[in-house]
Scaffold this motif. Structure first.
Motif, PDB file in Angstrom:
ATOM      1  N   ASP A 111       0.829  -1.215   0.000  1.00 27.66           N
ATOM      2  CA  ASP A 111       0.000   0.000   0.000  1.00 27.66           C
ATOM      3  C   ASP A 111       0.861   1.261   0.000  1.00 27.66           C
ATOM      4  OD1 ASP A 111       1.001  -0.112   2.539  1.00 27.66           O
ATOM      5  OD2 ASP A 111      -0.937  -0.151   3.568  1.00 27.66           O
ATOM      6  N   ALA A 112       2.118   1.101  -0.391  1.00 24.02           N
ATOM      7  CA  ALA A 112       3.001   2.256  -0.531  1.00 24.02           C
ATOM      8  C   ALA A 112       3.835   2.041  -1.790  1.00 24.02           C
ATOM      9  CB  ALA A 112       3.911   2.375   0.692  1.00 24.02           C
ATOM     10  N   THR A 113       4.252   3.112  -2.416  1.00 25.07           N
ATOM     11  CA  THR A 113       5.036   2.986  -3.644  1.00 25.07           C
ATOM     12  C   THR A 113       6.429   2.442  -3.330  1.00 25.07           C
ATOM     13  OG1 THR A 113       3.807   4.818  -4.571  1.00 25.07           O
ATOM     14  CG2 THR A 113       5.899   4.285  -5.638  1.00 25.07           C
ATOM     15  N   GLY A 114       6.880   1.501  -4.142  1.00 30.07           N
ATOM     16  CA  GLY A 114       8.199   0.915  -3.908  1.00 30.07           C
ATOM     17  C   GLY A 114       8.744   0.326  -5.188  1.00 30.07           C
ATOM     18  N   ARG A 115       9.945  -0.231  -5.087  1.00 30.86           N
ATOM     19  CA  ARG A 115      10.591  -0.787  -6.282  1.00 30.86           C
ATOM     20  C   ARG A 115      10.453  -2.306  -6.296  1.00 30.86           C
ATOM     21  NH1 ARG A 115      14.848   3.209  -7.845  1.00 30.86           N
ATOM     22  NH2 ARG A 115      16.073   1.513  -8.704  1.00 30.86           N
ATOM     23  N   PHE A 116      10.290  -2.840  -7.489  1.00 31.85           N
ATOM     24  CA  PHE A 116      10.137  -4.294  -7.664  1.00 31.85           C
ATOM     25  C   PHE A 116      11.125  -4.799  -8.714  1.00 31.85           C
ATOM     26  CE2 PHE A 116       6.217  -3.081  -5.719  1.00 31.85           C
ATOM     27  CZ  PHE A 116       5.779  -4.192  -5.022  1.00 31.85           C
ATOM     28  N   HIS A 117      11.616  -6.036  -8.496  1.00 29.99           N
ATOM     29  CA  HIS A 117      12.378  -6.752  -9.519  1.00 29.99           C
ATOM     30  C   HIS A 117      11.392  -7.540 -10.371  1.00 29.99           C
ATOM     31  CE1 HIS A 117      16.350  -6.292  -7.735  1.00 29.99           C
ATOM     32  NE2 HIS A 117      15.871  -6.688  -6.567  1.00 29.99           N
ATOM     33  N   GLY A 118      11.679  -7.658 -11.641  1.00 28.81           N
ATOM     34  CA  GLY A 118      10.828  -8.504 -12.470  1.00 28.81           C
ATOM     35  C   GLY A 118      10.646  -7.894 -13.836  1.00 28.81           C
ATOM     36  N   PRO A 119       9.835  -8.501 -14.673  1.00 30.53           N
ATOM     37  CA  PRO A 119       9.090  -9.744 -14.468  1.00 30.53           C
ATOM     38  C   PRO A 119       9.970 -10.990 -14.537  1.00 30.53           C
ATOM     39  CG  PRO A 119       8.830  -8.972 -16.726  1.00 30.53           C
ATOM     40  CD  PRO A 119       9.641  -7.931 -16.016  1.00 30.53           C
ATOM     41  N   PHE A 120       9.645 -11.965 -13.659  1.00 31.12           N
ATOM     42  CA  PHE A 120      10.259 -13.292 -13.700  1.00 31.12           C
ATOM     43  C   PHE A 120       9.204 -14.292 -14.180  1.00 31.12           C
ATOM     44  CE2 PHE A 120      12.737 -11.327 -10.227  1.00 31.12           C
ATOM     45  CZ  PHE A 120      14.026 -11.592 -10.664  1.00 31.12           C
ATOM     46  N   PRO A 121       9.561 -15.237 -15.067  1.00 35.25           N
ATOM     47  CA  PRO A 121       8.600 -16.302 -15.392  1.00 35.25           C
ATOM     48  C   PRO A 121       8.325 -17.140 -14.143  1.00 35.25           C
ATOM     49  CG  PRO A 121      10.757 -16.742 -16.395  1.00 35.25           C
ATOM     50  CD  PRO A 121      10.845 -15.400 -15.746  1.00 35.25           C
ATOM     51  N   SER A 122       7.056 -17.533 -13.951  1.00 35.42           N
ATOM     52  CA  SER A 122       6.721 -18.258 -12.723  1.00 35.42           C
ATOM     53  C   SER A 122       5.452 -19.087 -12.889  1.00 35.42           C
ATOM     54  CB  SER A 122       6.573 -17.261 -11.559  1.00 35.42           C
ATOM     55  OG  SER A 122       6.448 -17.932 -10.332  1.00 35.42           O
ATOM     56  N   GLY A 123       5.037 -19.693 -11.772  1.00 39.16           N
ATOM     57  CA  GLY A 123       3.917 -20.632 -11.719  1.00 39.16           C
ATOM     58  C   GLY A 123       4.463 -21.946 -11.181  1.00 39.16           C
ATOM     59  N   ALA A 124       3.852 -22.472 -10.113  1.00 45.54           N
ATOM     60  CA  ALA A 124       4.411 -23.662  -9.456  1.00 45.54           C
ATOM     61  C   ALA A 124       4.648 -24.830 -10.424  1.00 45.54           C
ATOM     62  CB  ALA A 124       3.527 -24.089  -8.284  1.00 45.54           C
ATOM     63  N   PRO A 125       3.665 -25.179 -11.294  1.00 49.32           N
ATOM     64  CA  PRO A 125       3.933 -26.304 -12.201  1.00 49.32           C
ATOM     65  C   PRO A 125       5.053 -25.991 -13.182  1.00 49.32           C
ATOM     66  CG  PRO A 125       1.606 -25.634 -12.296  1.00 49.32           C
ATOM     67  CD  PRO A 125       2.309 -24.623 -11.460  1.00 49.32           C
ATOM     68  N   ALA A 126       5.204 -24.698 -13.543  1.00 54.88           N
ATOM     69  CA  ALA A 126       6.254 -24.317 -14.490  1.00 54.88           C
ATOM     70  C   ALA A 126       7.637 -24.450 -13.846  1.00 54.88           C
ATOM     71  CB  ALA A 126       6.028 -22.884 -14.967  1.00 54.88           C
ATOM     72  N   ILE A 127       7.743 -24.137 -12.576  1.00 51.94           N
ATOM     73  CA  ILE A 127       9.023 -24.289 -11.872  1.00 51.94           C
ATOM     74  C   ILE A 127       9.384 -25.780 -11.824  1.00 51.94           C
ATOM     75  CG2 ILE A 127      10.265 -23.884  -9.705  1.00 51.94           C
ATOM     76  CD1 ILE A 127       8.230 -21.569  -9.174  1.00 51.94           C
ATOM     77  N   PHE A 128       8.395 -26.590 -11.485  1.00 47.11           N
ATOM     78  CA  PHE A 128       8.572 -28.056 -11.479  1.00 47.11           C
ATOM     79  C   PHE A 128       9.057 -28.532 -12.855  1.00 47.11           C
ATOM     80  CE2 PHE A 128       6.842 -32.074 -12.828  1.00 47.11           C
ATOM     81  CZ  PHE A 128       7.138 -32.948 -11.793  1.00 47.11           C
ATOM     82  N   ALA A 129       8.366 -28.077 -13.902  1.00 45.45           N
ATOM     83  CA  ALA A 129       8.678 -28.535 -15.266  1.00 45.45           C
ATOM     84  C   ALA A 129      10.084 -28.108 -15.670  1.00 45.45           C
ATOM     85  CB  ALA A 129       7.639 -27.969 -16.244  1.00 45.45           C
ATOM     86  N   SER A 130      10.440 -26.875 -15.329  1.00 44.40           N
ATOM     87  CA  SER A 130      11.757 -26.357 -15.695  1.00 44.40           C
ATOM     88  C   SER A 130      12.859 -27.186 -15.032  1.00 44.40           C
ATOM     89  CB  SER A 130      11.838 -24.882 -15.273  1.00 44.40           C
ATOM     90  OG  SER A 130      13.143 -24.406 -15.389  1.00 44.40           O
ATOM     91  N   GLN A 131      12.677 -27.487 -13.740  1.00 45.31           N
ATOM     92  CA  GLN A 131      13.678 -28.283 -13.023  1.00 45.31           C
ATOM     93  C   GLN A 131      13.832 -29.664 -13.677  1.00 45.31           C
ATOM     94  OE1 GLN A 131      15.762 -27.550 -10.316  1.00 45.31           O
ATOM     95  NE2 GLN A 131      16.629 -29.537 -10.861  1.00 45.31           N
ATOM     96  N   ALA A 132      12.701 -30.300 -13.966  1.00 40.17           N
ATOM     97  CA  ALA A 132      12.754 -31.652 -14.552  1.00 40.17           C
ATOM     98  C   ALA A 132      13.425 -31.614 -15.927  1.00 40.17           C
ATOM     99  CB  ALA A 132      11.339 -32.223 -14.660  1.00 40.17           C
ATOM    100  N   ALA A 133      13.073 -30.593 -16.740  1.00 39.95           N
ATOM    101  CA  ALA A 133      13.636 -30.507 -18.095  1.00 39.95           C
ATOM    102  C   ALA A 133      15.134 -30.236 -18.038  1.00 39.95           C
ATOM    103  CB  ALA A 133      12.920 -29.412 -18.884  1.00 39.95           C
ATOM    104  N   ARG A 134      15.560 -29.388 -17.104  1.00 42.25           N
ATOM    105  CA  ARG A 134      17.002 -29.087 -17.030  1.00 42.25           C
ATOM    106  C   ARG A 134      17.812 -30.311 -16.646  1.00 42.25           C
ATOM    107  NH1 ARG A 134      17.965 -22.952 -14.881  1.00 42.25           N
ATOM    108  NH2 ARG A 134      16.203 -22.065 -16.008  1.00 42.25           N
ATOM    109  N   MET A 135      17.157 -31.281 -16.036  1.00 45.10           N
ATOM    110  CA  MET A 135      17.862 -32.524 -15.694  1.00 45.10           C
ATOM    111  C   MET A 135      17.779 -33.546 -16.821  1.00 45.10           C
ATOM    112  SD  MET A 135      17.028 -32.801 -11.683  1.00 45.10           S
ATOM    113  CE  MET A 135      17.983 -34.293 -11.446  1.00 45.10           C
ATOM    114  N   GLY A 136      17.227 -33.131 -17.956  1.00 46.65           N
ATOM    115  CA  GLY A 136      17.252 -34.007 -19.121  1.00 46.65           C
ATOM    116  C   GLY A 136      15.963 -34.739 -19.406  1.00 46.65           C
ATOM    117  N   ALA A 137      14.926 -34.550 -18.571  1.00 48.32           N
ATOM    118  CA  ALA A 137      13.657 -35.235 -18.839  1.00 48.32           C
ATOM    119  C   ALA A 137      12.958 -34.577 -20.031  1.00 48.32           C
ATOM    120  CB  ALA A 137      12.757 -35.170 -17.602  1.00 48.32           C
ATOM    121  N   ARG A 138      12.204 -35.408 -20.782  1.00 52.29           N
ATOM    122  CA  ARG A 138      11.366 -34.867 -21.867  1.00 52.29           C
ATOM    123  C   ARG A 138      10.046 -34.449 -21.233  1.00 52.29           C
ATOM    124  NH1 ARG A 138      11.641 -40.245 -25.126  1.00 52.29           N
ATOM    125  NH2 ARG A 138      11.703 -40.822 -22.948  1.00 52.29           N
TER     126      ARG A 138
END
Ligand code: ATP
Ligand code: MG
Length: 317
Positions: free
Chosen positions: A24-51
């Motif tokens: 409720d006050a003006t401040g600075r933010f980092h981003g945008p970052f890609p996100s979403g719980a299933p997407a984080i899961f998918a990214s981790q699995a893919a980086r380890m070589g899973a299809r």
């Protein structure tokens, strides 16, 4: 044929720069970052070589481009990621409080994510997988629950396994049908990945965490239950066996995504044919690595990074 498929919310996340920063006050933010719980899961699995294959929906905007580009860069199949011409990509704003808790403002229900569908051809493509992963956070509306249920039924009919991280969010379980859907998935999953807080939600009066885990194993068809215990690591139960793996010692910068990375690394390791004990060590390392990096998906890691972490910690997989 994919090793792993998942479906659910895709979003752009913004993180408050300063601990204790208010919305409720003006401040600075980092981003945008890609996100979403299933997407984080998918990214981790893919980086380890899973299809890996993904189903979701983003807007026809820069945030949608950002999210899709990240999934593609990780090698994830995005044929079932839809573009919404009318609604923007979902967003989340997060701020860490002085006590380490997180405050969120989500715009998902009224974004592209809230209008995801699963066309018949997308369903068929997605469910040609050995493991289908469900995040409880994706069970947020009757339509979203319907998508997950259709996919789960089709995967099971085709002989695939269901992994389920309940990710119980207090703000979601009060919505119509959400707790019923969580319990329904609990009854249908082969691999169950709760945290301490999730098991608290499922506990009966007088039970401790271990008793709740044992009761759920005995009363459901799941073959593996892995309890995530943050800095303390994890405990797994399979048949009559119990495996405990201590957490790695790391400096926590941003806990968001640890559980999702843990799950992605675990299922990718099992899909690659690794022994459970080895898969648990890699998952533990993935969760530990995730908390050392700022940003929801930024802490996903490849196998070499995880092996380095385990060697540095003196862990022999
Ligand atoms: P999330 O907050 O992402 O939903 P979660 O509650 O599902 O996470 P956690 O238990 O917090 O899951 O974290 C998942 C795994 O990550 C843990 O089991 C552990 O292996 C690792 N982990 C998390 N936090 C730490 C930490 N501070 N130090 C070392 N390892 C950690
Ligand atoms: Mg946690």
């Amino acid at each position: 044929m994919f090793d792993i498929a998942t479906s659910g919310e895709l979003l752009a996340e913004f993180m408050a720069e300063t601990r204790g920063q208010r919305f409720d006050a003006t401040g600075r933010f980092h981003g945008p970052f890609p996100s979403g719980a299933p997407a984080i899961f998918a990214s981790q699995a893919a980086r380890m070589g899973a299809r890996v294959a993904y189903a979701g929906r983003v807007g026809d905007d820069g945030f949608g481009d950002l999210v899709i580009a990240r999934l593609q860069a990780d090698g994830i199949d995005v044929a079932a990621v839809q573009r919404d011409g009318e609604r923007p990509t979902g967003t989340a704003f997060v701020s860490y409080q002085q006590d380490g808790s997180r405050q969120f403002i989500f715009n998902l229900a009224h974004s592209a994510a809230g209008r995801q569908t699963l066309e018949d051809d997308q369903l068929e493509r997605l469910t040609a997988c050995r493991y289908f992963h469900v995040m409880g956070s994706s069970l947020s509306s009757p339509a979203a629950i319907g998508i997950v249920k259709r996919a789960v039924a089709r995967v099971r009919a085709r002989g695939g396994k269901i992994s389920f991280d309940p990710n119980v969010r207090p703000e979601l379980v009060g919505r119509p049908g959400v707790s019923e859907a969580l319990l329904d998935l609990l009854a249908r999953c082969d691999i169950f990945l709760p945290s301490d807080a999730d098991l608290d939600w499922l506990s009966e009066p007088g039970e401790d965490i271990e008793q709740t885990a044992m009761r759920l194993m005995a009363s459901h068809a799941m073959s593996l239950l892995v309890l995530k215990r943050a800095a303390s690591g994890c405990v797994a139960y399979r048949g009559g066996e119990r495996f405990e793996v201590a957490g790695l010692t790391v400096t926590e910068v941003d806990p968001t995504g640890a559980g999702d990375c843990f799950g992605g690394a675990l299922i990718a390791s099992l899909a690659a044919g690794r022994e459970l004990s080895e898969a648990l060590c890699l998952a533990n390392a993935a969760g530990a690595h995730a908390v050392t990096v700022l940003g929801p998906m930024e802490g996903c890691s490849d196998l070499a990074t995880l092996e380095q972490r385990l060697v540095a910690a003196g862990v022999d997989e």
